[in-house]
Design a protein around this motif. Structure first.
Motif, PDB file in Angstrom:
ATOM      1  N   MET A  56       0.844  -1.167   0.000  1.00  0.00           N
ATOM      2  CA  MET A  56       0.000   0.000   0.000  1.00  0.00           C
ATOM      3  C   MET A  56       0.900   1.246   0.000  1.00  0.00           C
ATOM      4  O   MET A  56       1.839   1.353   0.764  1.00  0.00           O
ATOM      5  CB  MET A  56      -0.884  -0.008   1.245  1.00  0.00           C
ATOM      6  N   SER A  57       0.607   2.166  -0.872  1.00  0.00           N
ATOM      7  CA  SER A  57       1.446   3.361  -0.940  1.00  0.00           C
ATOM      8  C   SER A  57       0.770   4.535  -0.237  1.00  0.00           C
ATOM      9  O   SER A  57      -0.439   4.600  -0.120  1.00  0.00           O
ATOM     10  CB  SER A  57       1.754   3.715  -2.395  1.00  0.00           C
ATOM     11  N   SER A  58       1.613   5.444   0.230  1.00  0.00           N
ATOM     12  CA  SER A  58       1.158   6.683   0.850  1.00  0.00           C
ATOM     13  C   SER A  58       1.688   7.830   0.012  1.00  0.00           C
ATOM     14  O   SER A  58       2.829   7.794  -0.441  1.00  0.00           O
ATOM     15  CB  SER A  58       1.711   6.810   2.268  1.00  0.00           C
ATOM     16  N   ILE A  59       0.868   8.871  -0.156  1.00  0.00           N
ATOM     17  CA  ILE A  59       1.246   9.999  -1.003  1.00  0.00           C
ATOM     18  C   ILE A  59       0.994  11.308  -0.266  1.00  0.00           C
ATOM     19  O   ILE A  59      -0.013  11.468   0.409  1.00  0.00           O
ATOM     20  CB  ILE A  59       0.441   9.992  -2.323  1.00  0.00           C
ATOM     21  N   ALA A  60       1.929  12.233  -0.435  1.00  0.00           N
ATOM     22  CA  ALA A  60       1.758  13.609   0.041  1.00  0.00           C
ATOM     23  C   ALA A  60       2.126  14.506  -1.133  1.00  0.00           C
ATOM     24  O   ALA A  60       3.072  14.223  -1.865  1.00  0.00           O
ATOM     25  CB  ALA A  60       2.664  13.886   1.230  1.00  0.00           C
ATOM     26  N   SER A  61       1.357  15.564  -1.342  1.00  0.00           N
ATOM     27  CA  SER A  61       1.695  16.474  -2.443  1.00  0.00           C
ATOM     28  C   SER A  61       1.476  17.917  -2.018  1.00  0.00           C
ATOM     29  O   SER A  61       0.733  18.206  -1.091  1.00  0.00           O
ATOM     30  CB  SER A  61       0.881  16.150  -3.696  1.00  0.00           C
ATOM     31  N   LEU A  62       2.178  18.812  -2.722  1.00  0.00           N
ATOM     32  CA  LEU A  62       2.122  20.230  -2.424  1.00  0.00           C
ATOM     33  C   LEU A  62       2.244  21.010  -3.716  1.00  0.00           C
ATOM     34  O   LEU A  62       3.124  20.741  -4.527  1.00  0.00           O
ATOM     35  CB  LEU A  62       3.287  20.623  -1.499  1.00  0.00           C
ATOM     36  N   GLU A  63       1.340  21.956  -3.915  1.00  0.00           N
ATOM     37  CA  GLU A  63       1.470  22.894  -5.031  1.00  0.00           C
ATOM     38  C   GLU A  63       2.213  24.115  -4.513  1.00  0.00           C
ATOM     39  O   GLU A  63       1.946  24.583  -3.413  1.00  0.00           O
ATOM     40  CB  GLU A  63       0.103  23.299  -5.568  1.00  0.00           C
ATOM     41  N   PHE A  64       3.164  24.614  -5.333  1.00  0.00           N
ATOM     42  CA  PHE A  64       3.920  25.792  -4.923  1.00  0.00           C
ATOM     43  C   PHE A  64       4.154  26.688  -6.129  1.00  0.00           C
ATOM     44  O   PHE A  64       4.192  26.235  -7.270  1.00  0.00           O
ATOM     45  CB  PHE A  64       5.224  25.412  -4.219  1.00  0.00           C
ATOM     46  N   VAL A  65       4.285  27.983  -5.852  1.00  0.00           N
ATOM     47  CA  VAL A  65       4.493  28.979  -6.891  1.00  0.00           C
ATOM     48  C   VAL A  65       5.902  28.825  -7.458  1.00  0.00           C
ATOM     49  O   VAL A  65       6.850  28.568  -6.721  1.00  0.00           O
ATOM     50  CB  VAL A  65       4.296  30.403  -6.311  1.00  0.00           C
ATOM     51  N   ALA A  66       6.048  28.983  -8.762  1.00  0.00           N
ATOM     52  CA  ALA A  66       7.330  28.818  -9.444  1.00  0.00           C
ATOM     53  C   ALA A  66       8.252  30.006  -9.170  1.00  0.00           C
ATOM     54  O   ALA A  66       8.510  30.841 -10.031  1.00  0.00           O
ATOM     55  CB  ALA A  66       7.109  28.635 -10.938  1.00  0.00           C
ATOM     56  N   GLU A  67       8.722  30.081  -7.942  1.00  0.00           N
ATOM     57  CA  GLU A  67       9.662  31.111  -7.516  1.00  0.00           C
ATOM     58  C   GLU A  67      10.741  30.448  -6.673  1.00  0.00           C
ATOM     59  O   GLU A  67      10.442  29.590  -5.840  1.00  0.00           O
ATOM     60  CB  GLU A  67       8.961  32.189  -6.683  1.00  0.00           C
ATOM     61  N   ARG A  68      11.986  30.864  -6.860  1.00  0.00           N
ATOM     62  CA  ARG A  68      13.098  30.273  -6.104  1.00  0.00           C
ATOM     63  C   ARG A  68      12.928  30.409  -4.601  1.00  0.00           C
ATOM     64  O   ARG A  68      13.330  29.521  -3.850  1.00  0.00           O
ATOM     65  CB  ARG A  68      14.417  30.927  -6.517  1.00  0.00           C
ATOM     66  N   GLU A  69      12.358  31.499  -4.148  1.00  0.00           N
ATOM     67  CA  GLU A  69      12.214  31.689  -2.706  1.00  0.00           C
ATOM     68  C   GLU A  69      11.269  30.662  -2.082  1.00  0.00           C
ATOM     69  O   GLU A  69      11.238  30.508  -0.868  1.00  0.00           O
ATOM     70  CB  GLU A  69      11.765  33.109  -2.377  1.00  0.00           C
ATOM     71  N   ARG A  70      10.520  29.922  -2.867  1.00  0.00           N
ATOM     72  CA  ARG A  70       9.603  28.884  -2.358  1.00  0.00           C
ATOM     73  C   ARG A  70      10.313  27.561  -2.089  1.00  0.00           C
ATOM     74  O   ARG A  70       9.733  26.661  -1.484  1.00  0.00           O
ATOM     75  CB  ARG A  70       8.449  28.647  -3.338  1.00  0.00           C
ATOM     76  N   ILE A  71      11.566  27.430  -2.515  1.00  0.00           N
ATOM     77  CA  ILE A  71      12.275  26.163  -2.340  1.00  0.00           C
ATOM     78  C   ILE A  71      12.494  25.859  -0.853  1.00  0.00           C
ATOM     79  O   ILE A  71      12.398  24.715  -0.428  1.00  0.00           O
ATOM     80  CB  ILE A  71      13.608  26.167  -3.126  1.00  0.00           C
ATOM     81  N   GLY A  72      12.751  26.866  -0.033  1.00  0.00           N
ATOM     82  CA  GLY A  72      12.860  26.656   1.421  1.00  0.00           C
ATOM     83  C   GLY A  72      11.545  26.145   1.993  1.00  0.00           C
ATOM     84  O   GLY A  72      11.539  25.258   2.856  1.00  0.00           O
ATOM     85  N   ASP A  73      10.420  26.682   1.495  1.00  0.00           N
ATOM     86  CA  ASP A  73       9.106  26.196   1.931  1.00  0.00           C
ATOM     87  C   ASP A  73       8.927  24.727   1.545  1.00  0.00           C
ATOM     88  O   ASP A  73       8.339  23.945   2.295  1.00  0.00           O
ATOM     89  CB  ASP A  73       7.977  27.015   1.282  1.00  0.00           C
ATOM     90  N   LEU A  74       9.431  24.379   0.385  1.00  0.00           N
ATOM     91  CA  LEU A  74       9.335  23.002  -0.105  1.00  0.00           C
ATOM     92  C   LEU A  74      10.087  22.047   0.826  1.00  0.00           C
ATOM     93  O   LEU A  74       9.582  20.976   1.177  1.00  0.00           O
ATOM     94  CB  LEU A  74       9.910  22.950  -1.523  1.00  0.00           C
ATOM     95  N   ARG A  75      11.283  22.437   1.239  1.00  0.00           N
ATOM     96  CA  ARG A  75      12.055  21.599   2.176  1.00  0.00           C
ATOM     97  C   ARG A  75      11.345  21.472   3.525  1.00  0.00           C
ATOM     98  O   ARG A  75      11.286  20.385   4.103  1.00  0.00           O
ATOM     99  CB  ARG A  75      13.457  22.174   2.372  1.00  0.00           C
ATOM    100  N   ARG A  76      10.800  22.572   4.032  1.00  0.00           N
ATOM    101  CA  ARG A  76      10.067  22.515   5.316  1.00  0.00           C
ATOM    102  C   ARG A  76       8.843  21.607   5.189  1.00  0.00           C
ATOM    103  O   ARG A  76       8.541  20.835   6.093  1.00  0.00           O
ATOM    104  CB  ARG A  76       9.674  23.920   5.767  1.00  0.00           C
TER     105      ARG A  76
END
Length: 185
Positions: free
Chosen positions: A1-21
């Motif tokens: 059984m697989s588990s999935i998490a996803s996140l939409e984020f704005v295509a801006e470099r400053e969002r990469i830190g948010d992606l890691r968090r």
């Protein structure tokens, strides 16, 4: 059984830190045990940083506050699949980076820590760049106080005496190791 998490984020470099968090908070929700989370955390953040940045820089042609990208984590059968989708048509390319270059090493870093890497192109345009990170086996749950650990050894009772053992220096030598009269200072 697989588990999935996803996140939409704005295509801006400053969002990469948010992606890691987001990845740090999403990881425990996928069903990995603590040892697996610890084993994969640094590699996961590196892979997401690189895939996310490449999606912004190359997949969108630069920062685009009007474009949403999607990051996805999927855990299934001892493998964590990390992916980022973008609207671009180009495929990732390995580039040679000089000693003074500040970019161009991303895919080399990603492929160094993952077991598999690939690209899925969508018929309607865009692509998903994915990487798979192998995980150690899940730890078995610890025996509860009432369960037997071994057929002849019971788990300690709550009222059992606990002794503190202090470490002692090693004595003796390994086969093939010369004998020493004293320990060097």
């Amino acid at each position: 059984m697989s588990s999935i998490a996803s996140l939409e984020f704005v295509a801006e470099r400053e969002r990469i830190g948010d992606l890691r968090r987001w990845a740090r908070t999403a990881l425990p929700t996928l069903g990995l045990d603590g040892r697996q989370q610890e084993a994969v955390s640094d590699d996961l953040q590196l892979v997401l940083s690189e895939l996310g940045t490449n999606a912004v820089v190359h997949g969108c042609g630069g920062e685009r506050p009007d474009v949403m990208l999607t990051a996805r984590l999927r855990y299934d059968a001892g493998v964590l699949r990390v992916s980022v989708t973008d609207p671009g048509l180009g495929r990732p390319e390995y580039r040679s980076a000089g000693d003074e270059a500040t970019c161009g090493r991303g895919l080399m870093l990603v492929t160094a820590v993952v077991s598999r890497f690939g690209v899925e192109e969508f018929p309607e345009g865009g692509k998903e760049i994915w990487a798979e990170i192998g995980l150690p086996e899940q730890a078995r749950p610890a025996a509860t106080a009432g369960e037997q650990v071994h057929p002849r050894v019971e788990a300690p009772r709550a009222d059992a005496l606990v002794r503190e053992f202090r470490p002692r220096p090693a004595v003796g030598r390994l086969p093939g190791q010369p004998a020493r009269d004293r320990i060097p200072a």
